[in-house]
Write a protein that holds these residues in place. Structure first.
Motif, short mmCIF file in Angstrom:
data_model
loop_
_atom_site.label_atom_id
_atom_site.label_comp_id
_atom_site.label_asym_id
_atom_site.label_seq_id
_atom_site.Cartn_x
_atom_site.Cartn_y
_atom_site.Cartn_z
N ARG A 103 -3.80 2.40 9.31
CA ARG A 103 -3.00 1.71 8.29
C ARG A 103 -3.79 0.56 7.68
N ALA A 104 -4.50 -0.17 8.53
CA ALA A 104 -5.32 -1.27 8.02
C ALA A 104 -6.45 -0.74 7.15
N ARG A 105 -7.09 0.33 7.58
CA ARG A 105 -8.18 0.92 6.80
C ARG A 105 -7.68 1.48 5.47
N ALA A 106 -6.42 1.93 5.46
CA ALA A 106 -5.84 2.47 4.22
C ALA A 106 -5.45 1.37 3.24
N GLY A 107 -5.51 0.11 3.70
CA GLY A 107 -5.26 -0.99 2.78
C GLY A 107 -4.00 -1.78 3.02
N LEU A 108 -3.40 -1.68 4.22
CA LEU A 108 -2.21 -2.45 4.55
C LEU A 108 -2.62 -3.73 5.28
N PHE A 109 -2.09 -4.86 4.82
CA PHE A 109 -2.36 -6.15 5.45
C PHE A 109 -1.04 -6.82 5.79
#
Length: 256
Positions: free
Chosen positions: A81-87
């Motif tokens: 999720r973080a790699r997909a762009g979620l912060f």
């Protein structure tokens, strides 16, 4: 600002912690370049929503769906999720003793860069960017060499979250009371950074009670969460009504 592209789509999301249901049914959308403000009384489920979307293992999704840029968010692991762009910025950012702040952030930045097909930053290049960004968000240089949040004040922890947000440049940022514990300059740093990333297409879901900041954000939508459901949606007029009458009276007006 491009608000035509659907970035985050949440449909009938239901979440439990143990045997307790914390989200009854939540549906919302955040477009690319949009700011959506989520308001609600304490215990209404605001932080639970952010943590569930980020993949916190304590928060068990029991129904519904969530998609990020068309991909099934719930099928991804936390790191994916973080790699997909979620912060996600934490309401109370934890400390990580023994792990240097600059190493922690550089590792995260390079993991995201790898997922985007970009070359990693070496220590020298990263440090230059980190120092420049730290100055922008009002975080002293010395904090880069300290263990993550170890001995940081509340405001310094939130500025460290801003440092990560600026360097990671996510697709979607969930900011959980990022203004809490911030002084006036800190709130200004939040607003400046959100405006900059918003112009680049980052979508924001901002959890806040601070009316002045909400006004300054000029959100595209304001949502009121009540007992794990989106009870009301609107624009700044809704936020102003909540500030004027409180959550209980706003809820009564919505039912009437």
């Amino acid at each position: 600002m491009n608000t035509s592209t659907s970035l985050l789509e949440v449909r009938d999301l239901r979440v439990a912690v143990g045997e307790h249901t914390v989200l009854q049914s939540v549906s919302l959308q955040v477009a690319a370049g949009a700011v959506v403000v989520l308001m609600g009384a304490n215990g209404s489920g605001k932080s639970s929503l952010g943590l569930a979307l980020a993949g916190h293992p304590r928060y068990r999704v029991t129904g519904g769906s969530a998609r990020l840029a068309g991909e099934d968010l719930l099928a991804m692991g936390v790191e994916q999720r973080a790699r997909a762009g979620l912060f996600l910025s934490f309401q109370a950012p934890p400390d990580i003793p023994g792990v240097k702040n600059n190493l922690f952030v550089r590792t995260a930045v390079n993991a995201v860069r790898e997922a985007r097909g970009e070359a990693p930053l070496d220590a020298f290049d990263f440090l230059g960017a980190a120092r420049q960004t730290a100055a922008r968000v009002g975080l002293p240089d010395a904090m880069l060499n300290r263990p993550v949040n170890d001995g940081f004040s509340g405001g310094e922890r939130k500025r460290n979250e801003l440092l990560q947000l600026a360097l990671l440049r996510p697709r979607l940022a969930i900011l959980d009371e990022i203004d809490s514990g911030m002084d006036v300059d800190g709130v200004r740093a939040v607003l400046d950074l959100v405006a900059s990333l918003r112009a680049q297409g980052t979508g924001f879901l901002v959890i806040s009670h601070y009316q002045q900041m909400i006004e300054s954000l000029a959100p595209d939508a304001v949502l009121r969460l009540e007992q794990g459901r989106i009870a009301e949606s609107g624009d700044l007029a809704l936020a102003r009504a909540i500030a004027r009458t409180g959550y209980a009276r706003t809820a009564e007006a919505a039912v009437a």
